[in-house]
Design a protein around this motif. Structure first.
Motif, PDB file in Angstrom:
ATOM      1  N   LEU A  59       3.673  -0.550   0.782  1.00 52.42           N
ATOM      2  CA  LEU A  59       3.414  -1.011  -0.587  1.00 52.42           C
ATOM      3  C   LEU A  59       1.942  -0.888  -0.970  1.00 52.42           C
ATOM      4  O   LEU A  59       1.553  -1.195  -2.094  1.00 52.42           O
ATOM      5  CB  LEU A  59       3.884  -2.455  -0.758  1.00 52.42           C
ATOM      6  CG  LEU A  59       5.401  -2.677  -0.672  1.00 52.42           C
ATOM      7  CD1 LEU A  59       5.718  -4.163  -0.657  1.00 52.42           C
ATOM      8  CD2 LEU A  59       6.114  -1.983  -1.827  1.00 52.42           C
ATOM      9  N   ASP A  60       1.096  -0.464   0.002  1.00 55.07           N
ATOM     10  CA  ASP A  60      -0.336  -0.262  -0.215  1.00 55.07           C
ATOM     11  C   ASP A  60      -1.044  -1.551  -0.630  1.00 55.07           C
ATOM     12  O   ASP A  60      -1.857  -1.580  -1.548  1.00 55.07           O
ATOM     13  CB  ASP A  60      -0.563   0.838  -1.262  1.00 55.07           C
ATOM     14  CG  ASP A  60      -1.987   1.387  -1.196  1.00 55.07           C
ATOM     15  OD1 ASP A  60      -2.579   1.355  -0.097  1.00 55.07           O
ATOM     16  OD2 ASP A  60      -2.509   1.811  -2.239  1.00 55.07           O
ATOM     17  N   VAL A  61      -0.673  -2.646   0.053  1.00 53.09           N
ATOM     18  CA  VAL A  61      -1.345  -3.927  -0.149  1.00 53.09           C
ATOM     19  C   VAL A  61      -1.709  -4.478   1.232  1.00 53.09           C
ATOM     20  O   VAL A  61      -1.213  -4.005   2.249  1.00 53.09           O
ATOM     21  CB  VAL A  61      -0.455  -4.949  -0.905  1.00 53.09           C
ATOM     22  CG1 VAL A  61      -0.137  -4.462  -2.305  1.00 53.09           C
ATOM     23  CG2 VAL A  61       0.818  -5.273  -0.141  1.00 53.09           C
ATOM     24  N   THR A  62      -2.566  -5.472   1.249  1.00 54.10           N
ATOM     25  CA  THR A  62      -2.891  -6.112   2.514  1.00 54.10           C
ATOM     26  C   THR A  62      -1.791  -7.103   2.862  1.00 54.10           C
ATOM     27  O   THR A  62      -1.045  -7.567   1.989  1.00 54.10           O
ATOM     28  CB  THR A  62      -4.234  -6.863   2.419  1.00 54.10           C
ATOM     29  OG1 THR A  62      -4.123  -7.897   1.435  1.00 54.10           O
ATOM     30  CG2 THR A  62      -5.371  -5.925   2.070  1.00 54.10           C
ATOM     31  N   LEU A  63      -1.708  -7.420   4.135  1.00 54.61           N
ATOM     32  CA  LEU A  63      -0.710  -8.387   4.580  1.00 54.61           C
ATOM     33  C   LEU A  63      -0.921  -9.734   3.900  1.00 54.61           C
ATOM     34  O   LEU A  63       0.039 -10.382   3.470  1.00 54.61           O
ATOM     35  CB  LEU A  63      -0.792  -8.528   6.105  1.00 54.61           C
ATOM     36  CG  LEU A  63       0.233  -9.411   6.798  1.00 54.61           C
ATOM     37  CD1 LEU A  63       1.653  -8.987   6.458  1.00 54.61           C
ATOM     38  CD2 LEU A  63       0.026  -9.369   8.295  1.00 54.61           C
ATOM     39  N   ALA A  64      -2.168 -10.156   3.771  1.00 53.20           N
ATOM     40  CA  ALA A  64      -2.459 -11.445   3.134  1.00 53.20           C
ATOM     41  C   ALA A  64      -1.958 -11.478   1.697  1.00 53.20           C
ATOM     42  O   ALA A  64      -1.591 -12.527   1.184  1.00 53.20           O
ATOM     43  CB  ALA A  64      -3.951 -11.735   3.179  1.00 53.20           C
ATOM     44  N   HIS A  65      -1.962 -10.316   1.035  1.00 53.72           N
ATOM     45  CA  HIS A  65      -1.510 -10.249  -0.359  1.00 53.72           C
ATOM     46  C   HIS A  65      -0.068 -10.727  -0.496  1.00 53.72           C
ATOM     47  O   HIS A  65       0.305 -11.293  -1.521  1.00 53.72           O
ATOM     48  CB  HIS A  65      -1.660  -8.821  -0.885  1.00 53.72           C
ATOM     49  CG  HIS A  65      -1.426  -8.686  -2.355  1.00 53.72           C
ATOM     50  ND1 HIS A  65      -2.304  -9.185  -3.288  1.00 53.72           N
ATOM     51  CD2 HIS A  65      -0.400  -8.146  -3.061  1.00 53.72           C
ATOM     52  CE1 HIS A  65      -1.835  -8.940  -4.513  1.00 53.72           C
ATOM     53  NE2 HIS A  65      -0.678  -8.306  -4.393  1.00 53.72           N
TER      54      HIS A  65
END
Length: 198
Positions: A59-65
């Motif tokens: 999804l091209d996001v960080t895990l924290a996101h």
């Protein structure tokens, strides 16, 4: 906890829909089953940290996101905010905890937020925290891990490194890797990563 898991599932679904991505496509690219993704999005199952990291990568996001609300305000470390210590200091009893469905794995954020160029975490692993997943989790940069307590095993591709209290390791986080606690005692380590991977 179930509410948190449901919120993570909703976040995954909303990010997937925003990218016009079919559930089968996301599952395929993340290397998980369609059924698992469906259950995650509905909040009816837990996902391991590794599974969620794979999904975040696609999804091209960080895990924290996946674990934050869109309304979360970044802290801005500027001269104008010099009087407000929350922009600079993290007190021991005020650490932000990043909770995962994996009950054997928790992280405490040792920097005020994840808006900067470096990530500093204390990772705590319960005994026998073992995983089969070998995955990369950021592009470029470096990861350094320093064992505070117990023993951990870091696997880079097929090479294993056993680290005890006081030992440290540095590697490129693009290399497929996993970190485990195969012992019968708790383990914790400092993780310093740049650029931010969570």
């Amino acid at each position: 906890m179930l509410e948190e898991e449901f919120e993570v599932g909703k976040k995954i679904k909303s990010l997937r829909v925003a990218k016009n991505m079919a559930a089968k496509q996301l599952a395929g690219e993340a290397g998980i089953s369609f059924g698992m993704l469906s259950q995650l999005e509905k909040g009816s199952t837990q996902g391991s940290v590794e599974t969620l990291r794979k999904i975040a990568k696609v999804l091209d996001v960080t895990l924290a996101h996946l674990f934050t609300n869109n309304t979360d305000e970044p802290t801005i470390n500027t001269l104008e905010n010099i009087e407000n210590e929350k922009f600079y200091v993290v007190r021991k009893d005020e650490r932000k905890k990043i909770s995962f469905p994996d009950p054997l794995y928790t992280c405490e954020l040792l920097v005020p937020d994840l808006q900067g160029e470096i990530e500093l975490l204390q990772v705590n692993m319960e005994p026998n925290r073992i995983t089969d997943d070998l995955i990369p989790h950021t592009k470029g940069g470096e990861e350094c891990d320093y064992v505070l307590e117990g023993e951990i095993v870091v696997t880079l591709n097929n090479k294993e490194f056993e680290l005890k209290k006081g030992d440290s390791i540095r590697f490129n986080p693009e290399i497929p890797h996993k970190i485990e606690n195969r012992s019968s005692k708790k383990a914790s380590y400092l993780s310093i990563i740049t650029p931010v991977s969570f």
